[in-house]
Design a protein around this motif. Structure first.
Motif, PDB file in Angstrom:
ATOM      1  N   ARG A  91       0.892  -0.820   0.131  1.00 56.06           N
ATOM      2  CA  ARG A  91       0.541  -0.245   0.174  1.00 56.06           C
ATOM      3  C   ARG A  91       0.869   1.267  -0.117  1.00 56.06           C
ATOM      4  O   ARG A  91       0.508   2.124  -0.984  1.00 56.06           O
ATOM      5  N   GLU A  92       2.561   1.000   0.655  1.00 55.87           N
ATOM      6  CA  GLU A  92       2.886   2.728   0.505  1.00 55.87           C
ATOM      7  C   GLU A  92       2.891   2.807  -0.597  1.00 55.87           C
ATOM      8  O   GLU A  92       3.455   4.109  -1.331  1.00 55.87           O
ATOM      9  N   MET A  93       3.961   1.344  -1.107  1.00 54.87           N
ATOM     10  CA  MET A  93       4.516   1.361  -2.407  1.00 54.87           C
ATOM     11  C   MET A  93       2.777   1.968  -3.667  1.00 54.87           C
ATOM     12  O   MET A  93       3.642   3.215  -4.333  1.00 54.87           O
ATOM     13  N   ILE A  94       2.418   1.704  -3.549  1.00 57.97           N
ATOM     14  CA  ILE A  94       0.744   1.832  -4.807  1.00 57.97           C
ATOM     15  C   ILE A  94       0.748   3.789  -4.098  1.00 57.97           C
ATOM     16  O   ILE A  94       0.702   4.782  -5.372  1.00 57.97           O
ATOM     17  N   ARG A  95       0.416   4.427  -2.699  1.00 56.76           N
ATOM     18  CA  ARG A  95       0.663   5.368  -2.653  1.00 56.76           C
ATOM     19  C   ARG A  95       1.843   5.996  -2.855  1.00 56.76           C
ATOM     20  O   ARG A  95       1.827   7.536  -3.653  1.00 56.76           O
ATOM     21  N   LEU A  96       2.922   5.947  -3.250  1.00 60.84           N
ATOM     22  CA  LEU A  96       4.519   6.323  -3.241  1.00 60.84           C
ATOM     23  C   LEU A  96       4.196   6.555  -5.104  1.00 60.84           C
ATOM     24  O   LEU A  96       4.461   7.407  -5.601  1.00 60.84           O
ATOM     25  N   LEU A  97       4.113   5.426  -5.837  1.00 63.24           N
ATOM     26  CA  LEU A  97       3.168   5.664  -7.241  1.00 63.24           C
ATOM     27  C   LEU A  97       2.601   6.785  -7.416  1.00 63.24           C
ATOM     28  O   LEU A  97       3.006   7.604  -9.009  1.00 63.24           O
ATOM     29  N   ASN A  98       1.622   6.871  -7.044  1.00 56.00           N
ATOM     30  CA  ASN A  98       0.162   7.619  -7.059  1.00 56.00           C
ATOM     31  C   ASN A  98       1.433   9.684  -6.905  1.00 56.00           C
ATOM     32  O   ASN A  98       0.937   9.699  -7.760  1.00 56.00           O
ATOM     33  N   ARG A  99       2.049   9.512  -5.667  1.00 52.42           N
ATOM     34  CA  ARG A  99       2.226  10.603  -4.824  1.00 52.42           C
ATOM     35  C   ARG A  99       3.529  11.731  -6.351  1.00 52.42           C
ATOM     36  O   ARG A  99       3.561  12.640  -7.139  1.00 52.42           O
ATOM     37  N   VAL A 100       4.521  10.064  -6.574  1.00 51.74           N
ATOM     38  CA  VAL A 100       5.404  10.915  -7.688  1.00 51.74           C
ATOM     39  C   VAL A 100       4.848  10.749  -9.342  1.00 51.74           C
ATOM     40  O   VAL A 100       5.529  11.765  -9.906  1.00 51.74           O
ATOM     41  N   HIS A 101       3.840  10.388  -9.345  1.00 51.51           N
ATOM     42  CA  HIS A 101       2.805  10.446 -10.862  1.00 51.51           C
ATOM     43  C   HIS A 101       1.767  11.725 -11.104  1.00 51.51           C
ATOM     44  O   HIS A 101       1.728  12.201 -12.157  1.00 51.51           O
ATOM     45  N   ALA A 150      -3.579  -1.011 -11.971  1.00 51.61           N
ATOM     46  CA  ALA A 150      -4.734   0.063 -13.054  1.00 51.61           C
ATOM     47  C   ALA A 150      -6.097   0.912 -12.057  1.00 51.61           C
ATOM     48  O   ALA A 150      -6.688   1.972 -11.572  1.00 51.61           O
ATOM     49  N   ARG A 151      -6.631  -0.471 -10.821  1.00 50.25           N
ATOM     50  CA  ARG A 151      -7.541   0.597 -10.417  1.00 50.25           C
ATOM     51  C   ARG A 151      -7.139   0.834  -8.885  1.00 50.25           C
ATOM     52  O   ARG A 151      -8.177   1.954  -8.899  1.00 50.25           O
ATOM     53  N   LEU A 152      -5.941   0.826  -8.416  1.00 49.16           N
ATOM     54  CA  LEU A 152      -4.969   1.679  -7.508  1.00 49.16           C
ATOM     55  C   LEU A 152      -4.405   2.594  -7.687  1.00 49.16           C
ATOM     56  O   LEU A 152      -4.631   3.490  -7.424  1.00 49.16           O
ATOM     57  N   MET A 153      -4.286   2.787  -9.561  1.00 48.89           N
ATOM     58  CA  MET A 153      -4.017   3.852  -9.633  1.00 48.89           C
ATOM     59  C   MET A 153      -4.628   5.255 -10.446  1.00 48.89           C
ATOM     60  O   MET A 153      -4.613   6.039 -11.196  1.00 48.89           O
ATOM     61  N   ASN A 154      -6.490   4.645 -10.556  1.00 44.98           N
ATOM     62  CA  ASN A 154      -7.211   5.050 -11.319  1.00 44.98           C
ATOM     63  C   ASN A 154      -7.114   5.117 -12.231  1.00 44.98           C
ATOM     64  O   ASN A 154      -7.233   5.924 -13.529  1.00 44.98           O
ATOM     65  N   ILE A 155      -6.432   4.448 -12.901  1.00 46.50           N
ATOM     66  CA  ILE A 155      -6.088   4.268 -14.880  1.00 46.50           C
ATOM     67  C   ILE A 155      -7.300   3.801 -15.593  1.00 46.50           C
ATOM     68  O   ILE A 155      -7.542   2.195 -15.142  1.00 46.50           O
ATOM     69  N   TYR A 272      17.788  -1.601   2.198  1.00 46.97           N
ATOM     70  CA  TYR A 272      16.894  -0.023   2.217  1.00 46.97           C
ATOM     71  C   TYR A 272      15.098  -0.571   2.762  1.00 46.97           C
ATOM     72  O   TYR A 272      15.166  -1.379   3.709  1.00 46.97           O
ATOM     73  N   THR A 273      15.369   0.879   3.339  1.00 45.96           N
ATOM     74  CA  THR A 273      13.678   0.851   3.910  1.00 45.96           C
ATOM     75  C   THR A 273      13.062   1.752   2.558  1.00 45.96           C
ATOM     76  O   THR A 273      13.050   2.226   2.403  1.00 45.96           O
ATOM     77  N   LEU A 274      11.808   1.392   2.968  1.00 45.70           N
ATOM     78  CA  LEU A 274      11.039   2.174   1.927  1.00 45.70           C
ATOM     79  C   LEU A 274      10.520   3.470   1.951  1.00 45.70           C
ATOM     80  O   LEU A 274      10.440   3.922   0.493  1.00 45.70           O
ATOM     81  N   ASP A 275      11.210   4.097   2.715  1.00 44.33           N
ATOM     82  CA  ASP A 275      11.548   5.741   2.581  1.00 44.33           C
ATOM     83  C   ASP A 275      12.649   6.236   2.084  1.00 44.33           C
ATOM     84  O   ASP A 275      12.508   7.224   1.807  1.00 44.33           O
ATOM     85  N   GLN A 276      13.233   5.220   1.773  1.00 42.84           N
ATOM     86  CA  GLN A 276      14.799   5.470   1.045  1.00 42.84           C
ATOM     87  C   GLN A 276      14.006   5.550  -0.222  1.00 42.84           C
ATOM     88  O   GLN A 276      14.908   6.039  -1.722  1.00 42.84           O
ATOM     89  N   LEU A 277      12.757   4.668  -1.439  1.00 39.34           N
ATOM     90  CA  LEU A 277      12.649   4.078  -2.707  1.00 39.34           C
ATOM     91  C   LEU A 277      12.506   5.724  -3.023  1.00 39.34           C
ATOM     92  O   LEU A 277      11.057   5.902  -2.701  1.00 39.34           O
ATOM     93  N   GLY A 278      12.406   6.470  -4.094  1.00 45.30           N
ATOM     94  CA  GLY A 278      11.515   7.157  -5.264  1.00 45.30           C
ATOM     95  C   GLY A 278      12.749   7.925  -4.850  1.00 45.30           C
ATOM     96  O   GLY A 278      13.416   8.605  -4.897  1.00 45.30           O
TER      97      GLY A 278
END
Length: 288
Positions: A91-101, A150-155, A272-278
């Motif tokens: 869920r954190e990775m999906i939130r990250l994808l949505n934030r950066v795009h 796609a569903r989680l990124m509202n595509i 790595y920790t998740l907050d280091q990604l992106g």
């Protein structure tokens, strides 16, 4: 020899609705290296779409930090693949994808193309160079996994079957594939990632090897890569054939190759920790 087909036989026994487990067995167990190559090749296809390449150059990430961007992209996807969509890490990775795009002008058609590329390109790679034939259930699982993305990124209006994904991917490339300064710059920057495991004397052949992996003259031409050399392509195919014979003689993997938080090359030497990604300050930045 049947020991090598343990995971394939397990996939056959699974309910098709257990598509996440099927995709995990394909990606993390039976084809760990090939799927990494295939997913990378899918991402590189974006460089050959001029307006998408220009957006990536504007972000600065691939040009300025190509190794970190490459590893982060892979780690984000594999966190989701390994954990499924209900796990807190996913869920954190999906939130990250949505934030950066979100801040960027990316059309729904562009998102649909990227989804189709992720559904199709890795499996086409496996069709050509995988150690065993893919099952229909594995093609379906690839599509259904990315339908969840796609569903989680509202595509909206993503392809809902493998043939549909192939048509969308091929039609989009036929219309939009083209040469651009941005695409050439992205490919040149990415070469250091592609050749990182080659012996030093072979690194200068990196562009030719990349062309051999693509083996698609219209694509390599727009990315300013040399035309695929038929001799090199045959050598690559031969190397994979030898590898595949050896794989069929070994027992199937019973553990996933991916370990969350593990060290990753020189980018994350100690893990790595998740907050280091992106991108840096991804929570507040508008950087891709």
């Amino acid at each position: 020899m049947k020991r090598a087909y343990r995971n394939r036989d397990l996939i056959k026994a699974l309910d098709p609705d257990d598509y996440l487990r099927i995709y995990q067995l394909t990606t993390l167990y039976d084809f760990p290296t090939d799927m990494r190559v295939g997913l990378n090749l899918a991402f590189y296809r974006i460089f050959a779409i001029p307006h998408m390449a220009e957006l990536l150059v504007r972000s600065g990430e691939i040009i300025d930090r190509p190794k970190k961007r490459a590893y982060d992209t892979g780690l984000i996807m594999y966190e989701i693949i390994a954990h499924g969509f209900d796990h807190p890490r996913s869920r954190e990775m999906i939130r990250l994808l949505n934030r950066v795009h979100k801040p960027w002008p990316i059309s729904n058609d562009d998102y649909r193309f990227v989804l189709a590329a992720l559904m199709v390109v890795p499996l086409r790679w496996l069709d050509r160079r995988g150690w065993r034939p893919l099952l229909p259930e594995e093609r379906d699982a690839s599509v259904r996994f990315y339908l969840d993305v796609a569903r989680l990124m509202n595509i909206s209006d993503p392809p809902t079957s493998y043939p549909q994904a192939e048509r969308l991917f091929d039609d989009y490339e036929a219309e939009h594939l083209g040469s651009s300064d941005a695409g050439r710059a992205l490919m040149a920057s990415t070469q250091q990632i592609i050749v990182r495991h080659l012996p030093k004397p072979l690194k200068r052949f990196g562009p030719a090897i990349t062309s051999g992996l693509f083996n698609q003259p219209d694509l390599t031409n727009v990315l300013d890569l040399p035309a695929p050399n038929p001799v090199l392509v045959r050598l690559i195919d031969t190397a994979y054939a030898v590898r595949n014979t050896a794989t069929r003689l070994k027992a199937a993997r019973t553990e996933s190759w991916f370990v969350p938080g593990r060290p990753a090359s020189s980018v994350y030497v100690h893990g790595y920790t998740l907050d280091q990604l992106g991108p840096e300050q991804a929570g507040r930045s508008t950087t891709l």
